[in-house]
Enzyme design. Structure first.
Site, mmCIF file in Angstrom:
data_model
loop_
_atom_site.group_PDB
_atom_site.id
_atom_site.type_symbol
_atom_site.label_atom_id
_atom_site.label_comp_id
_atom_site.label_asym_id
_atom_site.label_seq_id
_atom_site.Cartn_x
_atom_site.Cartn_y
_atom_site.Cartn_z
ATOM 1 C CG ASP A 93 2.560 -0.119 0.799
ATOM 2 O OD1 ASP A 93 1.656 -0.302 -0.036
ATOM 3 O OD2 ASP A 93 2.334 0.236 1.981
ATOM 4 C CG ASP B 225 -2.477 3.639 0.666
ATOM 5 O OD1 ASP B 225 -2.628 4.840 0.428
ATOM 6 O OD2 ASP B 225 -3.015 2.741 -0.005
ATOM 7 C CB ILE C 239 -6.716 -6.045 2.654
ATOM 8 C CG1 ILE C 239 -5.787 -6.690 3.701
ATOM 9 C CG2 ILE C 239 -7.838 -6.985 2.246
ATOM 10 C CD1 ILE C 239 -5.053 -7.922 3.257
ATOM 11 C CG ASN D 183 -8.288 6.004 -4.995
ATOM 12 O OD1 ASN D 183 -8.970 6.604 -5.823
ATOM 13 N ND2 ASN D 183 -8.832 5.218 -4.072
HETATM 14 C C1 G6P Z 1 -3.756 -0.250 -0.026
HETATM 15 C C2 G6P Z 1 -4.177 0.070 1.381
HETATM 16 C C3 G6P Z 1 -5.475 -0.628 1.731
HETATM 17 C C4 G6P Z 1 -6.531 -0.326 0.676
HETATM 18 C C5 G6P Z 1 -6.043 -0.775 -0.683
HETATM 19 C C6 G6P Z 1 -7.043 -0.458 -1.812
HETATM 20 O O1 G6P Z 1 -3.293 -1.552 -0.061
HETATM 21 O O2 G6P Z 1 -3.167 -0.354 2.301
HETATM 22 O O3 G6P Z 1 -5.890 -0.160 2.993
HETATM 23 O O4 G6P Z 1 -7.744 -0.984 0.979
HETATM 24 O O5 G6P Z 1 -4.828 -0.098 -0.967
HETATM 25 O O6 G6P Z 1 -7.135 0.934 -1.930
HETATM 26 P P1 G6P Z 1 -8.214 1.704 -2.816
HETATM 27 O O7 G6P Z 1 -7.696 3.122 -2.851
HETATM 28 O O8 G6P Z 1 -8.200 1.053 -4.171
HETATM 29 O O9 G6P Z 1 -9.523 1.555 -2.147
HETATM 30 MG MG MG Z 2 0.778 0.306 3.283
#
Ligand code: G6P
Ligand code: MG
Length: 225
Positions: free
Chosen positions: A9, A11, A47, A120
């Site tokens: 994963d 983040d 999420i 991102n």
């Molecule tokens: C990861 C993070 C989430 C986040 C999701 C979408 O799963 O744990 O907290 O909402 O990515 O990220 P983004 O950068 O596309 O908003």
């Molecule tokens: Mg994570």
């Protein structure tokens, strides 16, 4: 015997962007008159952006207060705040233990994948200077279901050409552990509050190839894969 691949994963595992997501969401929530805390944030990990906003609005009892257009604007604004905060990322923002582990996996020819639903993710890996360490990154824009659905981990396995049963997944989110377990991979959880991880470590600093190898042997050596 060794795993075919280790799938990360992003983040909260590779770098501490989980906190930056929280700060951006907290601001958007406040503007909507909702206070979110770290506990609610735990439920947002893994999420999707829109899915996170919906949970926040539900928490504040505000799910009917905003039109679809307003929600899209809120999600866009959250992303602008978040992307601006990503400017602080440098190679030194990679969490402890991750860079040496990536090197060790590379030396042992164990494939490395990324399973993040963040749109991102490619930008973050570039900012951290570790894009070339990943053999395959699942494309979040092609994923229909967030974790705990296993879709993103299965996409990473398919891209690497490996069988999920021969892989280890590493996650800091409860939804992520559920996703890993649902596809038959072995799960490593980072953090103290996770349930159902096959191996639970307090921080990424405890990650190393020798730790993963012992874990793999304990869980898989008796089985014929
Ligand atoms: C990861 C993070 C989430 C986040 C999701 C979408 O799963 O744990 O907290 O909402 O990515 O990220 P983004 O950068 O596309 O908003
Ligand atoms: Mg994570």
């Amino acid at each position: 015997m060794k795993p075919q691949a280790v799938i990360f994963d992003l983040d909260g595992v590779v770098t501490d962007t989980a906190h930056l997501h929280f700060l951006a969401w907290r601001q958007i929530a406040r503007e909507a008159g909702i206070e979110i805390n770290e506990e609610i944030n735990e439920q947002l990990k893994g999420i999707s952006r829109m899915g996170s906003l919906e949970r926040i609005l539900r928490c504040g009892g505000a799910e009917h207060r905003f039109s679809q257009l307003q929600r899209e604007q809120m999600a866009e604004r959250k992303n602008s705040l978040y992307v601006a905060s990503l400017q602080q990322l440098t190679p030194s923002s990679v969490l402890p233990g991750i860079a040496p582990l990536l090197d060790e996996l590379h030396e042992r020819k164990i494939a490395v994948g990324l399973a993040s639903v963040s749109l991102n993710a490619p930008h973050i890996l570039r900012a951290l200077g570790i894009s070339d360490r990943f053999d395959f990154c699942a494309d979040a824009s092609r994923i229909e279901r967030s974790k705990p659905d296993p879709e993103i981990f299965l996409a990473a396995c398919a891209g690497l050409g490996v069988d999920p049963v021969s892989c280890i997944g590493i996650e800091d989110a409860q939804a992520g552990i559920a996703a890993i377990n649902a596809c038959g991979m072995l799960s490593v959880g980072i953090g103290s509050r996770l349930q159902q991880a096959d191996l639970l470590l307090q921080t990424t600093a405890e990650l190393s190839w020798s730790r993963l190898q012992r874990f793999w042997q304990t869980h898989r050596s008796a089985q014929v894969l």
